[in-house]
Write a protein that holds these residues in place. Structure first.
Motif, short mmCIF file in Angstrom:
data_model
loop_
_atom_site.label_atom_id
_atom_site.label_comp_id
_atom_site.label_asym_id
_atom_site.label_seq_id
_atom_site.Cartn_x
_atom_site.Cartn_y
_atom_site.Cartn_z
N ASP A 27 48.03 48.63 45.23
CA ASP A 27 48.24 47.27 45.74
C ASP A 27 48.34 47.25 47.26
OD1 ASP A 27 50.81 48.46 45.50
OD2 ASP A 27 51.78 46.52 45.34
N ALA A 78 44.79 47.69 48.48
CA ALA A 78 44.06 46.43 48.22
C ALA A 78 44.37 45.40 49.30
CB ALA A 78 44.43 45.89 46.85
N GLU A 79 45.63 45.27 49.65
CA GLU A 79 46.01 44.31 50.70
C GLU A 79 45.36 44.67 52.03
OE1 GLU A 79 50.01 43.03 53.09
OE2 GLU A 79 50.21 43.46 50.94
N THR A 101 40.79 42.71 45.69
CA THR A 101 41.68 42.56 44.54
C THR A 101 42.18 43.95 44.14
OG1 THR A 101 39.96 42.83 42.88
CG2 THR A 101 40.36 40.57 43.70
N GLU A 102 43.29 43.98 43.46
CA GLU A 102 43.86 45.26 43.03
C GLU A 102 42.94 45.96 42.04
OE1 GLU A 102 47.98 47.07 41.23
OE2 GLU A 102 48.05 45.13 42.27
N ASN A 103 42.32 45.22 41.12
CA ASN A 103 41.42 45.86 40.14
C ASN A 103 40.22 46.50 40.82
OD1 ASN A 103 42.98 45.29 37.91
ND2 ASN A 103 41.91 43.40 37.43
N THR A 104 39.61 45.81 41.76
CA THR A 104 38.48 46.37 42.50
C THR A 104 38.92 47.62 43.25
OG1 THR A 104 37.42 44.22 42.73
CG2 THR A 104 36.78 45.92 44.32
N THR A 105 40.06 47.54 43.89
CA THR A 105 40.59 48.67 44.64
C THR A 105 40.84 49.86 43.72
OG1 THR A 105 41.56 47.19 46.27
CG2 THR A 105 42.44 49.43 46.17
#
Length: 170
Positions: free
Chosen positions: A34, A37-38, A43-47
């Motif tokens: 997370d 991702a930020e 997004t967290e899923n993509t990351t």
């Protein structure tokens, strides 16, 4: 939240994968998906998908955390990349000259501070009277650590020059 200048261009000109890779490459401490991702504006899923791909490529390692899985650069990958960069930019003579320069800097610290290692210098930092002196000594110890790491890389590149340089693209 205010967007940092250049973020829009970064997002336009770098793939999501490249943004994740660049973020995780510069951190010195393990970070969660997370957090990455930020920083990468994803997004967290993509990351997580990109982080998993980097793990499979042996570019990063997974560090199990108390609350979340964490990720950090693989030290072996990082070392090999640093060696590649040295070999791409230096021939054997350049490497020997660089080794001399690095050794000279270490010798200067040894003489200036009457210490044999960065850790010994850090111990000495505790005995200075002012915060400024303590900061200066700790900064010198940190720089010494970096120079020693670089010196080991250069020595490895020199010692294995024939093997490593043979695999360096021209």
């Amino acid at each position: 939240m205010t967007e940092i200048p250049g973020t829009k261009q970064w997002k336009q000109h770098q793939s999501a994968f490249d943004r994740v890779r660049s973020i995780i490459a510069i951190v010195s401490e393990p970070k969660s998906a997370d957090w990455v991702a930020e920083q990468a504006h994803l997004t967290e899923n993509t990351t997580r998908d990109h982080l998993q791909r980097l793990v499979e490529m042996n570019v990063i390692q997974i560090i199990p955390g108390e609350t979340a899985t964490q990720y950090v650069s693989d030290p072996l990958y990082t070392r090999m990349q640093a060696l590649r960069d040295l070999l791409d930019g230096h021939d054997r003579d350049d490497l020997n000259e660089l080794r001399g320069d690095l050794q000279e800097r270490v010798e200067e610290w040894q003489t200036e501070y009457d210490a044999d290692s960065p850790s010994e210098l850090r111990e000495l930092a505790a005995h200075f009277d002012t915060a400024a002196e303590t900061r200066e000594i700790r900064r010198a110890a940190n720089d010494w650590d970096i120079i020693e790491y670089r010196l080991h890389l250069v020595e490895d590149a020199i010692e294995n020059y024939s093997d490593y340089a043979g695999s360096t693209p021209v």
